[in-house]
Design a protein around this motif. Structure first.
Motif, PDB file in Angstrom:
ATOM      1  N   ALA A 111       1.502  37.004  16.222  1.00  0.00           N
ATOM      2  CA  ALA A 111       1.471  36.793  17.540  1.00  0.00           C
ATOM      3  C   ALA A 111       0.241  36.179  18.135  1.00  0.00           C
ATOM      4  O   ALA A 111       0.531  35.382  19.100  1.00  0.00           O
ATOM      5  CB  ALA A 111       1.550  38.403  18.347  1.00  0.00           C
ATOM      6  N   ARG A 112      -0.860  36.491  17.629  1.00  0.00           N
ATOM      7  CA  ARG A 112      -2.036  35.402  18.044  1.00  0.00           C
ATOM      8  C   ARG A 112      -2.026  34.091  17.339  1.00  0.00           C
ATOM      9  O   ARG A 112      -2.324  33.192  18.241  1.00  0.00           O
ATOM     10  CB  ARG A 112      -3.308  36.422  17.413  1.00  0.00           C
ATOM     11  N   LYS A 113      -1.483  33.875  16.469  1.00  0.00           N
ATOM     12  CA  LYS A 113      -1.040  32.451  15.815  1.00  0.00           C
ATOM     13  C   LYS A 113      -0.272  31.652  16.643  1.00  0.00           C
ATOM     14  O   LYS A 113      -0.274  30.626  17.339  1.00  0.00           O
ATOM     15  CB  LYS A 113      -0.650  32.369  14.521  1.00  0.00           C
ATOM     16  N   ALA A 114       0.866  32.377  17.186  1.00  0.00           N
ATOM     17  CA  ALA A 114       1.815  32.028  18.118  1.00  0.00           C
ATOM     18  C   ALA A 114       1.236  31.365  19.385  1.00  0.00           C
ATOM     19  O   ALA A 114       1.536  30.460  20.011  1.00  0.00           O
ATOM     20  CB  ALA A 114       3.051  32.666  18.171  1.00  0.00           C
ATOM     21  N   LYS A 115       0.392  32.527  19.958  1.00  0.00           N
ATOM     22  CA  LYS A 115      -0.363  32.227  21.263  1.00  0.00           C
ATOM     23  C   LYS A 115      -1.302  31.123  21.113  1.00  0.00           C
ATOM     24  O   LYS A 115      -1.369  30.090  21.834  1.00  0.00           O
ATOM     25  CB  LYS A 115      -0.834  33.352  21.551  1.00  0.00           C
ATOM     26  N   TYR A 116      -1.916  30.971  20.101  1.00  0.00           N
ATOM     27  CA  TYR A 116      -2.832  29.924  19.737  1.00  0.00           C
ATOM     28  C   TYR A 116      -2.133  28.587  19.861  1.00  0.00           C
ATOM     29  O   TYR A 116      -2.614  27.434  20.406  1.00  0.00           O
ATOM     30  CB  TYR A 116      -3.768  30.212  18.601  1.00  0.00           C
ATOM     31  N   THR A 117      -1.280  28.452  19.193  1.00  0.00           N
ATOM     32  CA  THR A 117      -0.451  27.286  19.098  1.00  0.00           C
ATOM     33  C   THR A 117       0.205  26.853  20.288  1.00  0.00           C
ATOM     34  O   THR A 117       0.050  25.767  20.733  1.00  0.00           O
ATOM     35  CB  THR A 117       0.900  27.429  17.735  1.00  0.00           C
ATOM     36  N   GLN A 118       0.742  27.873  21.236  1.00  0.00           N
ATOM     37  CA  GLN A 118       1.156  27.627  22.617  1.00  0.00           C
ATOM     38  C   GLN A 118      -0.184  27.049  23.458  1.00  0.00           C
ATOM     39  O   GLN A 118       0.116  25.970  23.906  1.00  0.00           O
ATOM     40  CB  GLN A 118       1.546  28.888  23.122  1.00  0.00           C
ATOM     41  N   LEU A 119      -1.227  27.514  23.370  1.00  0.00           N
ATOM     42  CA  LEU A 119      -2.228  27.184  24.141  1.00  0.00           C
ATOM     43  C   LEU A 119      -2.661  25.502  23.625  1.00  0.00           C
ATOM     44  O   LEU A 119      -2.965  24.628  24.512  1.00  0.00           O
ATOM     45  CB  LEU A 119      -3.611  27.951  23.941  1.00  0.00           C
ATOM     46  N   LEU A 120      -2.733  25.393  22.205  1.00  0.00           N
ATOM     47  CA  LEU A 120      -2.994  23.919  21.942  1.00  0.00           C
ATOM     48  C   LEU A 120      -1.875  22.970  22.393  1.00  0.00           C
ATOM     49  O   LEU A 120      -2.415  21.890  22.675  1.00  0.00           O
ATOM     50  CB  LEU A 120      -3.072  23.889  20.367  1.00  0.00           C
ATOM     51  N   GLN A 121      -0.704  23.455  22.364  1.00  0.00           N
ATOM     52  CA  GLN A 121       0.232  22.358  22.829  1.00  0.00           C
ATOM     53  C   GLN A 121       0.332  22.273  24.362  1.00  0.00           C
ATOM     54  O   GLN A 121       0.334  21.274  24.901  1.00  0.00           O
ATOM     55  CB  GLN A 121       1.677  23.131  22.439  1.00  0.00           C
ATOM     56  N   GLU A 122      -0.135  23.507  25.206  1.00  0.00           N
ATOM     57  CA  GLU A 122      -0.333  23.151  26.499  1.00  0.00           C
ATOM     58  C   GLU A 122      -1.385  22.333  26.809  1.00  0.00           C
ATOM     59  O   GLU A 122      -1.384  21.539  27.643  1.00  0.00           O
ATOM     60  CB  GLU A 122      -0.433  24.675  27.245  1.00  0.00           C
ATOM     61  N   GLN A 123      -2.332  22.178  25.909  1.00  0.00           N
ATOM     62  CA  GLN A 123      -3.536  21.227  26.240  1.00  0.00           C
ATOM     63  C   GLN A 123      -3.230  19.793  26.009  1.00  0.00           C
ATOM     64  O   GLN A 123      -3.838  18.877  26.438  1.00  0.00           O
ATOM     65  CB  GLN A 123      -4.968  21.568  25.241  1.00  0.00           C
ATOM     66  N   ASP A 124      -2.281  19.541  25.043  1.00  0.00           N
ATOM     67  CA  ASP A 124      -1.945  18.155  24.799  1.00  0.00           C
ATOM     68  C   ASP A 124      -1.130  17.720  25.940  1.00  0.00           C
ATOM     69  O   ASP A 124      -0.818  17.590  26.988  1.00  0.00           O
ATOM     70  CB  ASP A 124      -1.208  17.885  23.609  1.00  0.00           C
TER      71      ASP A 124
END
Length: 124
Positions: A111-124
């Motif tokens: 769940a933390r990895k998925a959230k982190y990945t989502q945050l990275l994608q939102e920054q792009d």
């Protein structure tokens, strides 16, 4: 010797339960390092063993033996059989609980990895 160990040695289940409910340590040891569960098993006191286990007595002694061996040494084969079965059930339950904790931790990491990945994608 503690009051709990005295009643355990006598096989007094009512006394043991009273001491445990009053806060006595189910893992109390005598001066020689022998624990309450070992004393009860060696003495053949099945109900006292049950009470001690209910209140969290540890199976393994400082020298690595269990109450099963103590019951055998005391000549209480029936109690040893009971304790062997109870030990197997307790160890199975502990293993299942450990597996459940491991599974929950893995889910949390994912769940933390998925959230982190989502945050990275939102920054792009």
């Amino acid at each position: 010797m503690s009051a709990l160990l005295e009643v355990v040695r006598r096989g007094d289940v009512s006394g043991a339960l009273a001491e445990l409910r009053a806060g006595a340590d189910a893992n109390a040891c005598d001066g020689g390092g022998v624990g309450a569960l070992s004393l009860a098993a060696f003495g053949g006191h099945r109900e006292v063993c049950r009470a001690l286990l209910q209140f969290g007595a540890r199976w393994t002694t400082a020298d690595g033996e269990t109450a099963v061996e103590d019951a055998v040494r005391g000549g209480h084969v029936g109690l040893a059989e009971y304790l062997r079965g109870r030990l197997a059930r307790d160890r199975t339950r502990e293993a299942e609980e450990e597996e459940e904790v491991k599974h929950r931790r893995q889910e949390e990491v994912l769940a933390r990895k998925a959230k982190y990945t989502q945050l990275l994608q939102e920054q792009d």
